[in-house]
Structure formats: structure tokens, C-alpha cells
Motif scaffolding. Structure first.
Motif, PDB file in Angstrom:
ATOM      1  N   VAL A   1       0.847  -1.200   0.000  1.00 61.01           N
ATOM      2  CA  VAL A   1       0.000   0.000   0.000  1.00 61.01           C
ATOM      3  C   VAL A   1       0.879   1.245   0.000  1.00 61.01           C
ATOM      4  CG1 VAL A   1      -1.637   1.364   1.358  1.00 61.01           C
ATOM      5  CG2 VAL A   1      -1.966  -1.081   1.109  1.00 61.01           C
ATOM      6  N   GLU A   2       1.896   1.249   0.832  1.00 63.87           N
ATOM      7  CA  GLU A   2       2.814   2.385   0.891  1.00 63.87           C
ATOM      8  C   GLU A   2       3.543   2.557  -0.440  1.00 63.87           C
ATOM      9  OE1 GLU A   2       6.648   3.733   3.500  1.00 63.87           O
ATOM     10  OE2 GLU A   2       5.000   2.746   4.556  1.00 63.87           O
ATOM     11  N   ALA A   3       3.966   1.462  -1.031  1.00 64.83           N
ATOM     12  CA  ALA A   3       4.657   1.522  -2.324  1.00 64.83           C
ATOM     13  C   ALA A   3       3.747   2.108  -3.398  1.00 64.83           C
ATOM     14  CB  ALA A   3       5.142   0.135  -2.738  1.00 64.83           C
ATOM     15  N   ILE A   4       2.486   1.677  -3.431  1.00 62.00           N
ATOM     16  CA  ILE A   4       1.547   2.200  -4.430  1.00 62.00           C
ATOM     17  C   ILE A   4       1.301   3.684  -4.189  1.00 62.00           C
ATOM     18  CG2 ILE A   4      -0.848   2.098  -5.229  1.00 62.00           C
ATOM     19  CD1 ILE A   4      -0.654  -0.964  -4.900  1.00 62.00           C
ATOM     20  N   GLY A   5       1.168   4.087  -2.922  1.00 60.58           N
ATOM     21  CA  GLY A   5       1.006   5.509  -2.605  1.00 60.58           C
ATOM     22  C   GLY A   5       2.182   6.333  -3.100  1.00 60.58           C
ATOM     23  N   ASP A   6       3.399   5.822  -2.910  1.00 62.85           N
ATOM     24  CA  ASP A   6       4.594   6.522  -3.395  1.00 62.85           C
ATOM     25  C   ASP A   6       4.597   6.614  -4.919  1.00 62.85           C
ATOM     26  OD1 ASP A   6       5.457   6.807  -0.779  1.00 62.85           O
ATOM     27  OD2 ASP A   6       6.889   5.141  -0.879  1.00 62.85           O
ATOM     28  N   ILE A   7       4.185   5.534  -5.579  1.00 62.96           N
ATOM     29  CA  ILE A   7       4.144   5.523  -7.042  1.00 62.96           C
ATOM     30  C   ILE A   7       3.115   6.537  -7.545  1.00 62.96           C
ATOM     31  CG2 ILE A   7       3.495   4.127  -9.049  1.00 62.96           C
ATOM     32  CD1 ILE A   7       4.756   1.711  -7.473  1.00 62.96           C
ATOM     33  N   LEU A   8       1.938   6.561  -6.935  1.00 68.91           N
ATOM     34  CA  LEU A   8       0.920   7.536  -7.330  1.00 68.91           C
ATOM     35  C   LEU A   8       1.444   8.953  -7.157  1.00 68.91           C
ATOM     36  CD1 LEU A   8      -2.321   5.950  -5.835  1.00 68.91           C
ATOM     37  CD2 LEU A   8      -1.688   6.099  -8.239  1.00 68.91           C
ATOM     38  N   ALA A   9       2.143   9.219  -6.068  1.00 68.15           N
ATOM     39  CA  ALA A   9       2.690  10.557  -5.826  1.00 68.15           C
ATOM     40  C   ALA A   9       3.680  10.954  -6.919  1.00 68.15           C
ATOM     41  CB  ALA A   9       3.351  10.619  -4.454  1.00 68.15           C
ATOM     42  N   GLN A  10       4.441   9.993  -7.420  1.00 65.60           N
ATOM     43  CA  GLN A  10       5.413  10.275  -8.476  1.00 65.60           C
ATOM     44  C   GLN A  10       4.749  10.531  -9.823  1.00 65.60           C
ATOM     45  OE1 GLN A  10       8.190   6.990  -8.522  1.00 65.60           O
ATOM     46  NE2 GLN A  10       8.596   7.193  -6.343  1.00 65.60           N
ATOM     47  N   CYS A  11       3.494  10.103  -9.970  1.00 63.21           N
ATOM     48  CA  CYS A  11       2.776  10.237 -11.238  1.00 63.21           C
ATOM     49  C   CYS A  11       1.934  11.514 -11.319  1.00 63.21           C
ATOM     50  CB  CYS A  11       1.875   9.026 -11.457  1.00 63.21           C
ATOM     51  SG  CYS A  11       2.775   7.491 -11.732  1.00 63.21           S
ATOM     52  N   VAL A  12       1.986  12.344 -10.294  1.00 65.50           N
ATOM     53  CA  VAL A  12       1.176  13.565 -10.296  1.00 65.50           C
ATOM     54  C   VAL A  12       1.658  14.501 -11.398  1.00 65.50           C
ATOM     55  CG1 VAL A  12       0.553  15.634  -8.975  1.00 65.50           C
ATOM     56  CG2 VAL A  12       0.570  13.391  -7.865  1.00 65.50           C
ATOM     57  N   ILE A  13       0.715  14.913 -12.262  1.00 65.43           N
ATOM     58  CA  ILE A  13       1.013  15.826 -13.366  1.00 65.43           C
ATOM     59  C   ILE A  13       0.872  17.271 -12.921  1.00 65.43           C
ATOM     60  CG2 ILE A  13       0.224  16.599 -15.639  1.00 65.43           C
ATOM     61  CD1 ILE A  13      -0.813  13.728 -16.080  1.00 65.43           C
ATOM     62  N   ASP A  14      -0.158  17.518 -12.112  1.00 65.32           N
ATOM     63  CA  ASP A  14      -0.467  18.886 -11.678  1.00 65.32           C
ATOM     64  C   ASP A  14      -1.258  18.819 -10.392  1.00 65.32           C
ATOM     65  OD1 ASP A  14      -0.488  21.644 -11.770  1.00 65.32           O
ATOM     66  OD2 ASP A  14      -1.421  21.762 -13.746  1.00 65.32           O
ATOM     67  N   GLN A  15      -1.345  19.938  -9.682  1.00 63.13           N
ATOM     68  CA  GLN A  15      -2.116  20.029  -8.447  1.00 63.13           C
ATOM     69  C   GLN A  15      -2.965  21.285  -8.476  1.00 63.13           C
ATOM     70  OE1 GLN A  15       0.636  19.993  -5.176  1.00 63.13           O
ATOM     71  NE2 GLN A  15       1.257  17.889  -5.532  1.00 63.13           N
ATOM     72  N   TYR A  16      -4.125  21.205  -7.807  1.00 60.51           N
ATOM     73  CA  TYR A  16      -5.049  22.326  -7.739  1.00 60.51           C
ATOM     74  C   TYR A  16      -5.556  22.454  -6.319  1.00 60.51           C
ATOM     75  CZ  TYR A  16      -5.044  20.941 -12.609  1.00 60.51           C
ATOM     76  OH  TYR A  16      -4.639  20.589 -13.869  1.00 60.51           O
ATOM     77  N   PRO A  17      -5.828  23.664  -5.863  1.00 55.99           N
ATOM     78  CA  PRO A  17      -6.440  23.785  -4.527  1.00 55.99           C
ATOM     79  C   PRO A  17      -7.778  23.052  -4.506  1.00 55.99           C
ATOM     80  CG  PRO A  17      -5.775  25.937  -5.399  1.00 55.99           C
ATOM     81  CD  PRO A  17      -5.622  24.948  -6.514  1.00 55.99           C
ATOM     82  N   ALA A  18      -8.021  22.298  -3.440  1.00 49.16           N
ATOM     83  CA  ALA A  18      -9.274  21.558  -3.323  1.00 49.16           C
ATOM     84  C   ALA A  18     -10.453  22.498  -3.116  1.00 49.16           C
ATOM     85  CB  ALA A  18      -9.197  20.559  -2.165  1.00 49.16           C
ATOM     86  N   LYS A  19     -10.185  23.648  -2.548  1.00 50.84           N
ATOM     87  CA  LYS A  19     -11.223  24.688  -2.391  1.00 50.84           C
ATOM     88  C   LYS A  19     -10.829  25.871  -3.256  1.00 50.84           C
ATOM     89  CE  LYS A  19     -12.848  23.470   2.157  1.00 50.84           C
ATOM     90  NZ  LYS A  19     -13.359  23.991   3.406  1.00 50.84           N
ATOM     91  N   PRO A  20     -11.790  26.388  -4.047  1.00 47.63           N
ATOM     92  CA  PRO A  20     -11.449  27.506  -4.952  1.00 47.63           C
ATOM     93  C   PRO A  20     -11.066  28.765  -4.198  1.00 47.63           C
ATOM     94  CG  PRO A  20     -13.806  27.003  -5.027  1.00 47.63           C
ATOM     95  CD  PRO A  20     -13.172  26.017  -4.106  1.00 47.63           C
TER      96      PRO A  20
END
Length: 110
Positions: A91-110
Motif C-alpha cells: 500500500v505504501e509503495a503504491i502511494g509513493d508511485i501515485l505521488a510520483q505520477c502527479v502531473i499537476d495540483q489544484y487547490p481543493a477549495k477555490p
């Protein structure tokens, strides 16, 4: 299971799609929370490569029905299936992999 939103389920500009996801959320975002943009194909390829084919995860559409009065329908809701149980090292490994695949980030609240 981990849930995601499939941006392409909404029309409009990129910013309008992100706003649709915010408006249809069933969870309460924290003031400094972020939404992360991922490419599903890239995530699956990286999971297969880094986990030597051990990952059986897949993304499946899971549209949510409206829950009046506060939640409209959410045609973009998607689940990542076949996740290992919480607490397992994978689970931790998959979480780390997902974090490495982030293309962009947006505020969750506008």
C-alpha cells in the motif's frame, strides 16, 4: 479502494472540469487540501513496471447518484480496485508511485 474523478466526464475548459469535481465532492476538503491530476495509463504502466507485474489494480467507473439536498450526481467518480489491505507494505509503495505520477495540483477549495 481508492477513489478518483475522471475529468473527461465533464465538458468545458480544464478549470471548469476541476470546478465540477470540487462541486460534486462527497468529502469535506481541508482548507489547504489539494486535488492531484494523474494520467491513468501512465499510472498503470508505472505500477506494472515498479511492482514487476504484481499489481492487479484497475480503474473502474463508479458514477454516484444524487444525494439530495447537498450532493448532486457525480458521473466522474472512479475507483482503483484490487488495492492491498491497509498496513501492508505494498500500500505504501503504491502511494509513493501515485505521488510520483502527479502531473499537476489544484487547490481543493477555490
Amino acid at each position: 479502494m481508492t477513489s478518483f474523478n475522471w475529468m473527461e466526464r465533464f465538458g468545458g475548459t480544464h478549470d471548469e472540469r476541476v470546478n465540477e469535481i470540487r462541486c460534486r465532492a462527497r468529502i469535506q476538503y481541508k482548507a489547504k487540501g489539494l486535488l492531484a491530476k494523474l494520467n491513468v495509463g501512465s499510472v498503470m504502466q508505472v505500477l506494472d513496471e515498479k511492482l514487476n507485474g504484481r499489481s492487479l489494480s484497475q480503474f473502474i467507473e463508479d458514477p454516484l447518484e444524487p444525494e439530495p439536498p447537498h450532493h448532486p450526481d457525480d458521473p466522474s467518480h472512479t475507483l482503483m480496485t484490487h488495492m492491498p489491505a491497509e498496513g501492508e507494505l505494498l500500500v505504501e509503495a503504491i502511494g509513493d508511485i501515485l505521488a510520483q505520477c502527479v502531473i499537476d495540483q489544484y487547490p481543493a477549495k477555490p
